[in-house]
Design a protein around this motif. Structure first.
Motif, PDB file in Angstrom:
ATOM      1  N   LYS A   1     -67.948  56.730 -34.492  1.00  0.00           N
ATOM      2  CA  LYS A   1     -68.856  56.100 -33.543  1.00  0.00           C
ATOM      3  C   LYS A   1     -68.805  54.574 -33.684  1.00  0.00           C
ATOM      4  CE  LYS A   1     -73.423  57.065 -31.753  1.00  0.00           C
ATOM      5  NZ  LYS A   1     -74.674  57.776 -31.991  1.00  0.00           N
ATOM      6  N   ARG A   2     -68.778  54.085 -34.902  1.00  0.00           N
ATOM      7  CA  ARG A   2     -68.678  52.652 -35.152  1.00  0.00           C
ATOM      8  C   ARG A   2     -67.339  52.104 -34.668  1.00  0.00           C
ATOM      9  NH1 ARG A   2     -71.215  51.462 -41.129  1.00  0.00           N
ATOM     10  NH2 ARG A   2     -73.312  52.205 -40.640  1.00  0.00           N
ATOM     11  N   GLN A   3     -66.296  52.856 -34.887  1.00  0.00           N
ATOM     12  CA  GLN A   3     -64.974  52.426 -34.426  1.00  0.00           C
ATOM     13  C   GLN A   3     -64.931  52.338 -32.897  1.00  0.00           C
ATOM     14  OE1 GLN A   3     -61.933  54.957 -36.121  1.00  0.00           O
ATOM     15  NE2 GLN A   3     -61.113  53.198 -37.248  1.00  0.00           N
ATOM     16  N   ASN A   4     -65.530  53.279 -32.227  1.00  0.00           N
ATOM     17  CA  ASN A   4     -65.549  53.269 -30.767  1.00  0.00           C
ATOM     18  C   ASN A   4     -66.340  52.066 -30.233  1.00  0.00           C
ATOM     19  OD1 ASN A   4     -63.974  55.547 -30.550  1.00  0.00           O
ATOM     20  ND2 ASN A   4     -65.700  56.945 -30.343  1.00  0.00           N
ATOM     21  N   ILE A   5     -67.464  51.777 -30.871  1.00  0.00           N
ATOM     22  CA  ILE A   5     -68.257  50.615 -30.462  1.00  0.00           C
ATOM     23  C   ILE A   5     -67.462  49.332 -30.702  1.00  0.00           C
ATOM     24  CG2 ILE A   5     -70.320  49.254 -31.004  1.00  0.00           C
ATOM     25  CD1 ILE A   5     -71.762  51.926 -31.532  1.00  0.00           C
ATOM     26  N   TYR A   6     -66.799  49.250 -31.832  1.00  0.00           N
ATOM     27  CA  TYR A   6     -65.968  48.092 -32.148  1.00  0.00           C
ATOM     28  C   TYR A   6     -64.858  47.926 -31.115  1.00  0.00           C
ATOM     29  CZ  TYR A   6     -62.715  45.080 -34.644  1.00  0.00           C
ATOM     30  OH  TYR A   6     -61.874  44.062 -34.984  1.00  0.00           O
ATOM     31  N   LYS A   7     -64.219  49.008 -30.742  1.00  0.00           N
ATOM     32  CA  LYS A   7     -63.141  48.961 -29.747  1.00  0.00           C
ATOM     33  C   LYS A   7     -63.662  48.497 -28.385  1.00  0.00           C
ATOM     34  CE  LYS A   7     -60.248  52.518 -31.842  1.00  0.00           C
ATOM     35  NZ  LYS A   7     -59.711  53.887 -31.713  1.00  0.00           N
ATOM     36  N   ILE A   8     -64.832  48.959 -28.010  1.00  0.00           N
ATOM     37  CA  ILE A   8     -65.420  48.558 -26.728  1.00  0.00           C
ATOM     38  C   ILE A   8     -65.747  47.065 -26.744  1.00  0.00           C
ATOM     39  CG2 ILE A   8     -67.455  48.812 -25.253  1.00  0.00           C
ATOM     40  CD1 ILE A   8     -67.422  51.810 -25.989  1.00  0.00           C
ATOM     41  N   ILE A   9     -66.324  46.578 -27.835  1.00  0.00           N
ATOM     42  CA  ILE A   9     -66.649  45.155 -27.942  1.00  0.00           C
ATOM     43  C   ILE A   9     -65.380  44.314 -27.879  1.00  0.00           C
ATOM     44  CG2 ILE A   9     -67.545  43.373 -29.511  1.00  0.00           C
ATOM     45  CD1 ILE A   9     -69.634  45.453 -30.421  1.00  0.00           C
TER      46      ILE A   9
ATOM     47  N   LEU B   1     -62.564  45.092 -26.479  1.00  0.00           N
ATOM     48  CA  LEU B   1     -62.023  45.187 -25.131  1.00  0.00           C
ATOM     49  C   LEU B   1     -62.759  44.240 -24.182  1.00  0.00           C
ATOM     50  CD1 LEU B   1     -60.058  46.604 -23.210  1.00  0.00           C
ATOM     51  CD2 LEU B   1     -61.823  48.325 -22.824  1.00  0.00           C
ATOM     52  N   VAL B   2     -64.076  44.178 -24.298  1.00  0.00           N
ATOM     53  CA  VAL B   2     -64.863  43.284 -23.456  1.00  0.00           C
ATOM     54  C   VAL B   2     -64.501  41.827 -23.752  1.00  0.00           C
ATOM     55  CG1 VAL B   2     -67.207  42.435 -23.036  1.00  0.00           C
ATOM     56  CG2 VAL B   2     -66.768  44.887 -23.112  1.00  0.00           C
ATOM     57  N   VAL B   3     -64.373  41.458 -25.016  1.00  0.00           N
ATOM     58  CA  VAL B   3     -63.997  40.096 -25.395  1.00  0.00           C
ATOM     59  C   VAL B   3     -62.595  39.764 -24.874  1.00  0.00           C
ATOM     60  CG1 VAL B   3     -63.448  38.603 -27.366  1.00  0.00           C
ATOM     61  CG2 VAL B   3     -65.513  39.993 -27.402  1.00  0.00           C
ATOM     62  N   LEU B   4     -61.673  40.680 -24.999  1.00  0.00           N
ATOM     63  CA  LEU B   4     -60.303  40.474 -24.530  1.00  0.00           C
ATOM     64  C   LEU B   4     -60.259  40.275 -23.014  1.00  0.00           C
ATOM     65  CD1 LEU B   4     -57.301  40.368 -25.267  1.00  0.00           C
ATOM     66  CD2 LEU B   4     -57.231  42.837 -24.905  1.00  0.00           C
ATOM     67  N   VAL B   5     -61.006  41.075 -22.280  1.00  0.00           N
ATOM     68  CA  VAL B   5     -61.059  40.941 -20.822  1.00  0.00           C
ATOM     69  C   VAL B   5     -61.676  39.593 -20.438  1.00  0.00           C
ATOM     70  CG1 VAL B   5     -62.153  41.845 -18.732  1.00  0.00           C
ATOM     71  CG2 VAL B   5     -61.047  43.404 -20.333  1.00  0.00           C
ATOM     72  N   ALA B   6     -62.709  39.163 -21.142  1.00  0.00           N
ATOM     73  CA  ALA B   6     -63.343  37.874 -20.852  1.00  0.00           C
ATOM     74  C   ALA B   6     -62.376  36.721 -21.100  1.00  0.00           C
ATOM     75  CB  ALA B   6     -64.605  37.710 -21.692  1.00  0.00           C
ATOM     76  N   VAL B   7     -61.633  36.772 -22.189  1.00  0.00           N
ATOM     77  CA  VAL B   7     -60.668  35.713 -22.498  1.00  0.00           C
ATOM     78  C   VAL B   7     -59.559  35.667 -21.457  1.00  0.00           C
ATOM     79  CG1 VAL B   7     -58.907  34.984 -24.164  1.00  0.00           C
ATOM     80  CG2 VAL B   7     -61.173  35.647 -24.962  1.00  0.00           C
ATOM     81  N   ILE B   8     -59.016  36.813 -21.092  1.00  0.00           N
ATOM     82  CA  ILE B   8     -57.953  36.866 -20.081  1.00  0.00           C
ATOM     83  C   ILE B   8     -58.466  36.356 -18.736  1.00  0.00           C
ATOM     84  CG2 ILE B   8     -56.496  38.435 -18.747  1.00  0.00           C
ATOM     85  CD1 ILE B   8     -56.165  40.065 -21.333  1.00  0.00           C
ATOM     86  N   THR B   9     -59.677  36.723 -18.363  1.00  0.00           N
ATOM     87  CA  THR B   9     -60.265  36.249 -17.105  1.00  0.00           C
ATOM     88  C   THR B   9     -60.443  34.741 -17.129  1.00  0.00           C
ATOM     89  OG1 THR B   9     -61.432  38.354 -16.833  1.00  0.00           O
ATOM     90  CG2 THR B   9     -62.239  36.482 -15.553  1.00  0.00           C
TER      91      THR B   9
END
Length: 103
Positions: free
Chosen positions: A5-13, A15-23
């Motif tokens: 569960k912690r790993q999934n939350i970490y992956k989601i966070i 992913l959101v940071v990566l999308v924000a940087v690319i945008t």
């Protein structure tokens, strides 16, 4: 279970940071290529009726209509000289560094 569960939350966070940087990067590149080179001068306000408003209005017209090269240093120097000459004081004069060295 808790570890997954912690790993999934970490992956989601991440992913959101990566999308924000690319945008952010893609938007910056787009703005620079399509808009950045077209903007030469952005005045603070044309509503001011004083000296700054008059100079901004004149600058806007020059930027739109003047076809030659603009020497910013000469414009600044001559503007200051005209401002000081407008005092009509025979004892007040503006001189550039070069003019001071010649004295």
């Amino acid at each position: 279970m808790e570890y997954n569960k912690r790993q999934n939350i970490y992956k989601i966070i991440m992913l959101v940071v990566l999308v924000a940087v690319i945008t952010f990067i893609s938007t910056s590149i787009f703005m620079y290529n399509n808009i950045g080179e077209k903007v030469k001068y952005v005045p603070v306000s044309y509503k001011d009726n004083g000296l700054s408003g008059s100079l901004a209005s004149i600058r806007k017209i020059i930027d739109q209509k003047f076809l030659g090269e603009i020497d910013e240093n000469k414009i600044l120097t001559e503007t200051i000289k005209g401002y000081v000459n407008g005092l009509n004081d025979p004892y007040t004069e503006y001189m550039t560094k070069e003019e001071m060295r010649r004295i």
